[in-house]
Write a protein that holds these residues in place. Structure first.
Motif, PDB file in Angstrom:
ATOM      1  N   ALA A   1       0.823  -1.211   0.000  1.00  0.00           N
ATOM      2  CA  ALA A   1       0.000   0.000   0.000  1.00  0.00           C
ATOM      3  C   ALA A   1       0.854   1.256   0.000  1.00  0.00           C
ATOM      4  O   ALA A   1       0.599   2.213  -0.737  1.00  0.00           O
ATOM      5  CB  ALA A   1      -0.930  -0.016   1.212  1.00  0.00           C
ATOM      6  N   LEU A   2       1.896   1.267   0.841  1.00  0.00           N
ATOM      7  CA  LEU A   2       2.765   2.437   0.914  1.00  0.00           C
ATOM      8  C   LEU A   2       3.542   2.639  -0.372  1.00  0.00           C
ATOM      9  O   LEU A   2       3.697   3.760  -0.861  1.00  0.00           O
ATOM     10  CB  LEU A   2       3.720   2.285   2.098  1.00  0.00           C
ATOM     11  CG  LEU A   2       4.708   3.424   2.341  1.00  0.00           C
ATOM     12  CD1 LEU A   2       3.968   4.716   2.622  1.00  0.00           C
ATOM     13  CD2 LEU A   2       5.626   3.085   3.484  1.00  0.00           C
ATOM     14  N   CYS A   3       4.030   1.559  -0.965  1.00  0.00           N
ATOM     15  CA  CYS A   3       4.821   1.669  -2.191  1.00  0.00           C
ATOM     16  C   CYS A   3       3.967   2.147  -3.362  1.00  0.00           C
ATOM     17  O   CYS A   3       4.396   2.996  -4.151  1.00  0.00           O
ATOM     18  CB  CYS A   3       5.454   0.317  -2.509  1.00  0.00           C
ATOM     19  SG  CYS A   3       6.506   0.317  -3.959  1.00  0.00           S
ATOM     20  N   SER A   4       2.747   1.622  -3.468  1.00  0.00           N
ATOM     21  CA  SER A   4       1.886   2.019  -4.587  1.00  0.00           C
ATOM     22  C   SER A   4       1.406   3.456  -4.470  1.00  0.00           C
ATOM     23  O   SER A   4       1.153   4.114  -5.487  1.00  0.00           O
ATOM     24  CB  SER A   4       0.680   1.079  -4.658  1.00  0.00           C
ATOM     25  OG  SER A   4      -0.084   1.165  -3.468  1.00  0.00           O
ATOM     26  N   ALA A   5       1.279   3.959  -3.240  1.00  0.00           N
ATOM     27  CA  ALA A   5       0.809   5.320  -3.053  1.00  0.00           C
ATOM     28  C   ALA A   5       1.932   6.344  -3.020  1.00  0.00           C
ATOM     29  O   ALA A   5       1.696   7.526  -3.280  1.00  0.00           O
ATOM     30  CB  ALA A   5      -0.001   5.423  -1.761  1.00  0.00           C
ATOM     31  N   ALA A   6       3.167   5.918  -2.695  1.00  0.00           N
ATOM     32  CA  ALA A   6       4.275   6.860  -2.528  1.00  0.00           C
ATOM     33  C   ALA A   6       5.094   7.050  -3.795  1.00  0.00           C
ATOM     34  O   ALA A   6       5.614   8.142  -4.030  1.00  0.00           O
ATOM     35  CB  ALA A   6       5.187   6.402  -1.391  1.00  0.00           C
TER      36      ALA A   6
END
Length: 286
Positions: free
Chosen positions: A188-193
């Motif tokens: 989630a963090l990688c796809s949003a950041a």
């Protein structure tokens, strides 16, 4: 007789009074003697604290930096959680569900998606990321026209940084390429950041390679390529962990000698060859 006894009593009382008067003066005189000792103890304690503060443990600092990076990543992840939906958004969701139920035999094919074992799916509903862990593996239900499903591959990936010039400690300029192996932990963090994962990681790896190789000479790099790779991996991992990425390994793939060093090595080899020819010719004449 009574006068003599009175005088004797007066003489006996005076030293007692004197002694009683001297007692507080002695206590007052002792106080300044105790104060310097207390001040000395305070100064010694302050010196010890300063000495302890000047001593730095590199391993503890690295652990603190890693823990701070993980905390920052967690804070970013909390900040990416969706907010409460508005009234208009709820109405759109109700309308979409009503359409799905109305045309159920046909709409079900547009509401189901398959997520494979090595994939995880992140759903964005009206721009907000849904709470909870990423979906998958298995069947995934989402609302058409409102939800956007973003699949992320969590398998081990390889990134090859192309040839680029680096300056070493002894001012040599070799060209090298680096191969990195990484894995996505926080989907989630990688796809949003990150928008483009490969380009960001490539720039980070190049910066880490420059910083590490600038601290070592060219001969040391040739002899200890594995150690240099571990240092590059640690430098990249300290930055990539904030985006939910874990670096597994980093290696120096190709290493080309600089042109100046090639010329010097060629001249030295030619000089040795000429010397061997002279020695062999001298032995033939003998």
């Amino acid at each position: 007789m009574p006068r003599k006894e009175r005088e004797r009593g007066a003489h006996q009382r005076e030293p007692k009074g004197r002694k009683q008067r001297k007692a507080p003066s002695e206590g007052k005189e002792r106080l300044p003697e105790d104060k310097p000792e207390a001040n000395q103890l305070k100064t010694e304690q302050e010196k010890e604290v300063k000495l302890k503060s000047t001593v730095v443990d590199i391993d503890s600092v690295r652990e603190k930096e890693e823990s701070l990076a993980l905390l920052e990543a967690a804070e970013q992840e909390d900040g990416l959680k969706n907010k409460n939906l508005g009234v208009f958004e709820w109405l759109l969701m109700v309308f979409a569900l009503a359409l799905v139920l109305l045309f159920f035999p046909f709409s079900i094919w547009f509401c189901v998606k398959v997520v494979r074992e090595h994939e995880r799916a992140v759903i964005f509903r009206l721009g907000h990321r849904l709470q909870g862990k990423p979906k998958g593996p298995g069947l995934l239900f989402y609302l058409p026209f409102l939800d956007v499903c973003h699949k992320v591959d969590i398998r081990l990936r390889m990134l090859k940084v192309p040839l680029h010039t680096v300056v070493t400690k002894d001012l040599a300029r070799p060209e090298l390429s680096v191969v990195c192996y990484y894995q996505i932990e926080n989907v989630a963090l990688c796809s949003a950041a990150l928008s483009s994962l490969t380009s960001v990681l490539q720039s980070v790896v190049q910066a880490a390679v420059r910083d590490v190789l600038a601290q070592h000479s060219f001969s040391h790099i040739l002899l200890h390529r594995r150690r240099i790779g571990e240092k590059i991996k640690a430098g990249v991992d300290s930055v990539a962990c904030r985006w939910g990425i874990r670096m597994e390994r980093a290696d120096i793939d190709e290493l080309f000698l600089p042109v100046e060093l090639q010329q010097t090595l060629a001249t030295e080899a030619e000089a040795k060859r000429q010397q061997q020819i002279r020695v062999s010719s001298c032995n033939g004449f003998q």
